[in-house]
Design a protein around this motif. Structure first.
Motif, mmCIF file in Angstrom:
data_model
loop_
_atom_site.group_PDB
_atom_site.id
_atom_site.type_symbol
_atom_site.label_atom_id
_atom_site.label_comp_id
_atom_site.label_asym_id
_atom_site.label_seq_id
_atom_site.Cartn_x
_atom_site.Cartn_y
_atom_site.Cartn_z
ATOM 1 N N THR A 86 89.498 88.036 80.447
ATOM 2 C CA THR A 86 88.474 89.048 80.656
ATOM 3 C C THR A 86 87.233 88.445 81.308
ATOM 4 O OG1 THR A 86 89.264 90.086 78.620
ATOM 5 C CG2 THR A 86 87.194 90.899 79.513
ATOM 6 N N GLU A 87 86.888 87.215 80.877
ATOM 7 C CA GLU A 87 85.711 86.508 81.413
ATOM 8 C C GLU A 87 86.008 85.010 81.467
ATOM 9 O OE1 GLU A 87 82.713 87.900 82.187
ATOM 10 O OE2 GLU A 87 82.545 89.765 81.031
ATOM 11 N N PHE A 88 85.317 84.308 82.363
ATOM 12 C CA PHE A 88 85.328 82.841 82.400
ATOM 13 C C PHE A 88 83.932 82.365 82.033
ATOM 14 C CE2 PHE A 88 88.608 83.798 85.662
ATOM 15 C CZ PHE A 88 89.672 83.142 85.063
ATOM 16 N N VAL A 89 83.818 81.462 81.060
ATOM 17 C CA VAL A 89 82.501 80.954 80.670
ATOM 18 C C VAL A 89 82.537 79.418 80.621
ATOM 19 C CG1 VAL A 89 80.616 81.114 79.008
ATOM 20 C CG2 VAL A 89 82.208 83.026 79.237
ATOM 21 N N LEU A 136 87.875 83.040 78.368
ATOM 22 C CA LEU A 136 88.143 81.611 78.551
ATOM 23 C C LEU A 136 86.826 80.849 78.466
ATOM 24 C CD1 LEU A 136 90.103 79.261 79.337
ATOM 25 C CD2 LEU A 136 89.400 79.682 81.696
ATOM 26 N N VAL A 137 86.697 79.989 77.469
ATOM 27 C CA VAL A 137 85.507 79.155 77.314
ATOM 28 C C VAL A 137 85.884 77.736 77.751
ATOM 29 C CG1 VAL A 137 83.757 78.280 75.731
ATOM 30 C CG2 VAL A 137 84.698 80.578 75.390
ATOM 31 N N ALA A 138 85.389 77.336 78.913
ATOM 32 C CA ALA A 138 85.674 75.999 79.447
ATOM 33 C C ALA A 138 84.567 75.056 78.996
ATOM 34 C CB ALA A 138 85.772 76.053 80.968
ATOM 35 N N ASN A 139 84.844 74.312 77.933
ATOM 36 C CA ASN A 139 83.828 73.452 77.326
ATOM 37 C C ASN A 139 83.750 72.088 78.031
ATOM 38 O OD1 ASN A 139 81.860 72.719 75.477
ATOM 39 N ND2 ASN A 139 83.311 72.034 73.943
ATOM 40 N N LYS A 140 82.753 71.310 77.655
ATOM 41 C CA LYS A 140 82.519 69.960 78.211
ATOM 42 C C LYS A 140 82.328 69.999 79.727
ATOM 43 C CE LYS A 140 84.993 67.696 74.441
ATOM 44 N NZ LYS A 140 85.977 66.684 74.026
ATOM 45 N N LEU A 141 81.593 70.998 80.180
ATOM 46 C CA LEU A 141 81.317 71.133 81.614
ATOM 47 C C LEU A 141 80.575 69.919 82.149
ATOM 48 C CD1 LEU A 141 81.457 73.040 84.086
ATOM 49 C CD2 LEU A 141 79.272 74.013 83.340
ATOM 50 N N ASP A 142 79.814 69.246 81.269
ATOM 51 C CA ASP A 142 79.038 68.079 81.688
ATOM 52 C C ASP A 142 79.922 66.901 82.096
ATOM 53 O OD1 ASP A 142 79.672 68.242 78.906
ATOM 54 O OD2 ASP A 142 78.509 66.434 78.553
ATOM 55 N N THR A 143 81.230 66.958 81.762
ATOM 56 C CA THR A 143 82.134 65.864 82.150
ATOM 57 C C THR A 143 82.689 66.048 83.566
ATOM 58 O OG1 THR A 143 84.076 66.979 81.210
ATOM 59 C CG2 THR A 143 82.829 65.513 79.747
ATOM 60 N N ILE A 144 82.458 67.223 84.157
ATOM 61 C CA ILE A 144 82.915 67.488 85.529
ATOM 62 C C ILE A 144 81.839 67.005 86.504
ATOM 63 C CG2 ILE A 144 83.649 69.267 87.169
ATOM 64 C CD1 ILE A 144 85.591 68.955 84.854
ATOM 65 N N LYS A 145 82.177 66.037 87.322
ATOM 66 C CA LYS A 145 81.188 65.434 88.217
ATOM 67 C C LYS A 145 80.747 66.393 89.320
ATOM 68 C CE LYS A 145 82.638 60.681 87.320
ATOM 69 N NZ LYS A 145 83.245 59.445 87.871
ATOM 70 N N ARG A 146 81.713 67.099 89.931
ATOM 71 C CA ARG A 146 81.379 68.056 90.990
ATOM 72 C C ARG A 146 81.862 69.440 90.576
ATOM 73 N NH1 ARG A 146 83.319 66.932 96.684
ATOM 74 N NH2 ARG A 146 85.331 67.052 95.633
ATOM 75 N N ARG A 147 80.942 70.412 90.522
ATOM 76 C CA ARG A 147 81.298 71.756 90.072
ATOM 77 C C ARG A 147 82.358 72.390 90.979
ATOM 78 N NH1 ARG A 147 77.326 73.207 86.182
ATOM 79 N NH2 ARG A 147 77.030 71.202 85.163
ATOM 80 N N ALA A 148 82.379 71.970 92.262
ATOM 81 C CA ALA A 148 83.364 72.523 93.199
ATOM 82 C C ALA A 148 84.787 72.187 92.761
ATOM 83 C CB ALA A 148 83.105 71.981 94.608
ATOM 84 N N ASP A 149 84.935 71.081 92.016
ATOM 85 C CA ASP A 149 86.267 70.672 91.537
ATOM 86 C C ASP A 149 86.805 71.641 90.489
ATOM 87 O OD1 ASP A 149 86.004 68.484 93.152
ATOM 88 O OD2 ASP A 149 85.393 67.112 91.549
ATOM 89 N N LEU A 150 85.916 72.442 89.875
ATOM 90 C CA LEU A 150 86.325 73.339 88.797
ATOM 91 C C LEU A 150 86.961 74.622 89.329
ATOM 92 C CD1 LEU A 150 86.124 73.201 85.694
ATOM 93 C CD2 LEU A 150 84.077 74.615 85.856
#
Length: 225
Positions: free
Chosen positions: A123-126, A95-109
């Motif tokens: 198999t993996e989360f990236v 799983l490639v979770a792109n546009k991580l920079d749009t998430i204001k708080r990493r805890a929300d992810l």
């Protein structure tokens, strides 16, 4: 580091199976970009493109399932369903979770990642931002152990299996979609009539083919503008 496959907001921008290569040390990564999976219009074109998607999934060793961080829509659900077929059995899906920079708080992810794990045994989360080179390098490092040990398929400096003329026609088609918006259907295509290399200059002549006479004006503009 170089444009190989085009993008636009339109569905089915990519019509062909396009391969891109990246060789790092002893590892050669061969990426296959498929046409977008589509079920809105049951046309012959869409049926052919969807068959291409199924064929690619059967051929590859690892699947990178790319979604926007924190989001998961109906279209994503349809693609994820393809990964449960017999042809995909026991193949690693990352799983490639792109546009991580749009998430204001990493805890929300974290809750979203938990939901995604319930949808499929990834198999993996990236989580990453694809525009950041460090993130891309990290992804390649994670993918590398899942590649089979075998001889390279391509030359070390190879970037794609497509000819320059093809890439030129695709880039023109990309600009066509971006500049005309939703007015022009994705069935429009581009034929390269002439491709000359003059030092660093590429002199290209192309014909744009549209589906109907009414579409010509959208491309040509008022009085040829």
């Amino acid at each position: 580091g170089q444009k190989i496959s085009i993008t636009s907001a339109k569905a089915q921008t990519t019509r062909h199976r396009i391969t891109g290569m990246r060789t790092l040390g002893a590892a050669q990564f061969v990426f296959v970009d498929t046409p977008g999976f589509q079920d809105k219009h049951a046309t012959a074109l869409n049926r052919t493109l969807n068959r291409t998607v199924h064929g690619v999934l059967a051929d590859v060793d690892v699947v990178l399932f790319v979604v926007e961080s924190g989001k998961f829509g109906a279209a994503d659900e349809q693609v994820l369903a393809l990964l449960t077929t017999t042809a995909m059995k026991n193949k690693p899906v990352i799983l490639v979770a792109n546009k991580l920079d749009t998430i204001k708080r990493r805890a929300d992810l974290a809750p979203w990642l938990q939901q995604m794990q319930q949808r499929h045994a990834f198999t993996e989360f990236v989580p990453l931002t694809a525009q950041r080179d460090d993130d891309v390098q990290r992804l390649l490092t994670i993918v590398r152990p899942y590649l089979p040990e075998q001889a390279w398929w391509h030359e070390e400096d190879a970037l794609t299996d497509r000819h320059k003329r093809f890439l030129a026609s695709e880039i023109i088609r990309e600009k066509l979609f971006r500049l005309t918006g939703d007015e022009l259907p994705y069935t429009s295509t581009v034929v390269i009539d002439e491709f000359k290399e003059e030092g660093n200059l590429r002199r290209i002549s192309a014909t744009i083919i549209v589906e109907r006479d009414a579409h010509k004006g959208m491309v040509i503009g008022d009085k040829g503008e």
